[in-house]
Design a protein around this motif. Sequence first.
Motif, PDB file in Angstrom:
ATOM      1  N   PHE A 343       0.759  -1.179  -0.091  1.00 33.61           N
ATOM      2  CA  PHE A 343       0.048  -0.004   0.058  1.00 33.61           C
ATOM      3  C   PHE A 343       0.512   1.278  -0.027  1.00 33.61           C
ATOM      4  O   PHE A 343       0.373   2.040  -0.983  1.00 33.61           O
ATOM      5  N   PRO A 344       1.689   1.546   0.872  1.00 32.86           N
ATOM      6  CA  PRO A 344       2.535   2.724   0.818  1.00 32.86           C
ATOM      7  C   PRO A 344       3.208   3.180  -0.535  1.00 32.86           C
ATOM      8  O   PRO A 344       3.210   4.164  -0.917  1.00 32.86           O
ATOM      9  N   PRO A 345       3.748   1.973  -1.281  1.00 33.26           N
ATOM     10  CA  PRO A 345       4.395   2.189  -2.322  1.00 33.26           C
ATOM     11  C   PRO A 345       3.307   2.792  -3.510  1.00 33.26           C
ATOM     12  O   PRO A 345       3.970   3.358  -4.600  1.00 33.26           O
ATOM     13  N   MET A 346       2.132   2.312  -3.421  1.00 30.62           N
ATOM     14  CA  MET A 346       1.154   2.747  -4.561  1.00 30.62           C
ATOM     15  C   MET A 346       1.307   4.377  -4.365  1.00 30.62           C
ATOM     16  O   MET A 346       0.958   5.134  -5.437  1.00 30.62           O
ATOM     17  N   LEU A 347       1.650   5.097  -3.435  1.00 31.59           N
ATOM     18  CA  LEU A 347       1.712   6.759  -3.406  1.00 31.59           C
ATOM     19  C   LEU A 347       2.948   6.972  -4.084  1.00 31.59           C
ATOM     20  O   LEU A 347       2.424   8.234  -4.773  1.00 31.59           O
ATOM     21  N   MET A 348       3.829   6.341  -4.426  1.00 25.09           N
ATOM     22  CA  MET A 348       4.789   6.692  -5.105  1.00 25.09           C
ATOM     23  C   MET A 348       4.680   6.839  -6.545  1.00 25.09           C
ATOM     24  O   MET A 348       5.114   7.346  -7.509  1.00 25.09           O
ATOM     25  N   MET A 349       3.748   5.610  -6.915  1.00 23.80           N
ATOM     26  CA  MET A 349       3.183   5.548  -8.246  1.00 23.80           C
ATOM     27  C   MET A 349       2.366   6.720  -8.786  1.00 23.80           C
ATOM     28  O   MET A 349       2.500   6.976  -9.845  1.00 23.80           O
ATOM     29  N   PHE A 350       1.678   7.210  -8.000  1.00 24.13           N
ATOM     30  CA  PHE A 350       1.003   8.448  -8.324  1.00 24.13           C
ATOM     31  C   PHE A 350       1.413   9.826  -7.857  1.00 24.13           C
ATOM     32  O   PHE A 350       1.501  10.523  -8.843  1.00 24.13           O
ATOM     33  N   LEU A 351       2.071   9.770  -6.933  1.00 18.27           N
ATOM     34  CA  LEU A 351       2.999  11.103  -6.591  1.00 18.27           C
ATOM     35  C   LEU A 351       4.501  11.482  -6.999  1.00 18.27           C
ATOM     36  O   LEU A 351       4.983  12.326  -6.649  1.00 18.27           O
ATOM     37  N   GLY A 352       5.113  10.520  -7.651  1.00 19.04           N
ATOM     38  CA  GLY A 352       6.464  10.336  -7.849  1.00 19.04           C
ATOM     39  C   GLY A 352       7.244  10.090  -6.756  1.00 19.04           C
ATOM     40  O   GLY A 352       6.981   9.455  -5.671  1.00 19.04           O
ATOM     41  N   LYS A 353       8.653   9.772  -6.758  1.00 17.29           N
ATOM     42  CA  LYS A 353       9.434   8.932  -5.993  1.00 17.29           C
ATOM     43  C   LYS A 353      10.351   9.813  -5.346  1.00 17.29           C
ATOM     44  O   LYS A 353      11.011  10.790  -5.902  1.00 17.29           O
ATOM     45  N   PRO A 354      10.371  10.170  -3.994  1.00 15.12           N
ATOM     46  CA  PRO A 354      11.261  11.061  -3.274  1.00 15.12           C
ATOM     47  C   PRO A 354      12.573  10.813  -3.489  1.00 15.12           C
ATOM     48  O   PRO A 354      13.002   9.765  -3.231  1.00 15.12           O
ATOM     49  N   ILE A 355      13.484  11.714  -3.866  1.00 16.24           N
ATOM     50  CA  ILE A 355      14.878  11.570  -4.386  1.00 16.24           C
ATOM     51  C   ILE A 355      15.581  11.051  -3.015  1.00 16.24           C
ATOM     52  O   ILE A 355      16.558   9.998  -3.017  1.00 16.24           O
ATOM     53  N   TRP A 356      15.426  11.461  -1.916  1.00  8.87           N
ATOM     54  CA  TRP A 356      16.276  11.000  -0.907  1.00  8.87           C
ATOM     55  C   TRP A 356      15.989   9.584  -0.558  1.00  8.87           C
ATOM     56  O   TRP A 356      16.888   8.852  -0.054  1.00  8.87           O
ATOM     57  N   LEU A 357      14.722   9.076  -0.657  1.00  7.76           N
ATOM     58  CA  LEU A 357      14.332   7.804  -0.516  1.00  7.76           C
ATOM     59  C   LEU A 357      15.032   6.786  -1.407  1.00  7.76           C
ATOM     60  O   LEU A 357      15.662   5.788  -1.132  1.00  7.76           O
ATOM     61  N   ILE A 358      15.218   7.314  -2.981  1.00  9.90           N
ATOM     62  CA  ILE A 358      15.648   6.531  -3.818  1.00  9.90           C
ATOM     63  C   ILE A 358      17.272   6.498  -3.582  1.00  9.90           C
ATOM     64  O   ILE A 358      17.666   5.406  -3.632  1.00  9.90           O
ATOM     65  N   LEU A 359      17.902   7.594  -3.004  1.00  8.94           N
ATOM     66  CA  LEU A 359      19.220   7.537  -2.785  1.00  8.94           C
ATOM     67  C   LEU A 359      19.774   6.651  -1.788  1.00  8.94           C
ATOM     68  O   LEU A 359      20.748   5.870  -1.677  1.00  8.94           O
ATOM     69  N   ALA A 360      19.001   6.739  -0.575  1.00  7.15           N
ATOM     70  CA  ALA A 360      19.254   5.845   0.729  1.00  7.15           C
ATOM     71  C   ALA A 360      18.989   4.277   0.197  1.00  7.15           C
ATOM     72  O   ALA A 360      19.590   3.243   0.600  1.00  7.15           O
ATOM     73  N   TYR A 361      18.069   3.909  -0.702  1.00 10.54           N
ATOM     74  CA  TYR A 361      17.560   2.707  -1.293  1.00 10.54           C
ATOM     75  C   TYR A 361      18.964   2.274  -1.963  1.00 10.54           C
ATOM     76  O   TYR A 361      19.236   1.217  -2.038  1.00 10.54           O
TER      77      TYR A 361
END
Length: 427
Positions: A343-361
């Motif tokens: 469920f939380p990842p669905m928000l990324m599909m609608f709202l875009g991917k927060p850059i800081w989270l992508i970098l931490a990943y």
Amino acid sequence: MSTASPPSTDDRQIGGFSLVGPGLVVAATGVGAADLVATVVAGQKFGYALLWAVVVGCLLKIALVEGAGRYTLATGNTIYEGWRSLGRWTSWYFAPYIVIWGFVYGSAAMAGTGLPLHSLFPALSVTWWGILSGLTGMALVLLSRYDVFEKICAALVGLMFVVMVTAAAFTLPNIPELLRGLVPTIPQGGLVNLLSVAGGVGGTITVAAYGYWIREKGWTTKRHMRLMRVDNTVAYVVTGLFVTATLIVGAELLYSSNQAVESGDKGLLQLSTVLADRYGEAVGTLFLMGFWAAAMSSLIGVWNGVSMMFADFAGDALGKPEDHPDRQAGGRWYTAYVLWLTFPPMLMMFLGKPIWLILAYGVLGAFFMPFMSVTLLWILNSDRVPRGWRNGPLSNLALLVCTALFAYLAVQQVVELAPKIGGLLGL
């Protein structure tokens, strides 16, 4: 009267279809769209020159997964318990990694299934097809038993395999060139692609899930050691043939005609278009079905396997004993992580991917495979494992090569991320 002893459980299972199971699940889960693209691009750039790296990659993953399975069967402990025995520092890395990784991976996995489905059935967008895939995966792993989950994975692997081998056959591979590709060479400018192909054959964090899957299968003692090893080897031989077929498609379809595809999942959509143009719409459609099967097998494998790892971690952090329901598949923490992946990842599909989270990943993910290799080397050469099941020279050599390979890839990935991290911090 015959005095021969009856066949063992291992022998009976090796003689039947119940042999192949957890190994195929872990290998199939690890071969996602990104790995297919990396292999296609290697074939596109260098033809068959890096085929030998596929073989090396399979051998390394066999050694790595065998080590994880051997530890579980020899001790009765999960891989997370093995990590915990090395000190709390392992949890300091694993806790943020599994939480952030799950959030970002959930979005990527749903988008990966949505792309081919949207191409096949354009009435729904990539986002909505991805969401439906995530919900389907959630329902499957929460409501079905392990044996059902395993059969579904096997069906998806079968579809993946048939589609890619068929696509390779359509391209009429150049057998002499293919055989020359088994001779180790590094083409100019090909080192990064070589390491990506060797390192990307069959899984990252899902490699660590193997011990949980063999437990769900009912393989729980040293008596199952031979069965586990055959299962693991067969699974990665199948994976190696699948990846080889992918390289053939890249070499014959793209390298020979100087065509290129993008990196990422969209590269596979481009490849399906090339196949359709060359061999007809039916072949392009078949390839999209195989693309979807690869993406969906990875999705449900993670939803199941990594959720068991999280349940083990969370239950241990709360002081629950090893056999407590909260630390098992179907328990509250298993369910919580499945929901976290969905469920939380669905928000990324609608709202875009927060850059800081992508970098931490990216940073945390880069170090998982070196972490896995180093900790297995440590654990399997110590008194944490009964003497007869510790590493021999060949296992140690394979894990040392794994460590060097994955450490190099980790450093390379962090170097690539450094400018983005600097920009985010205003440096």
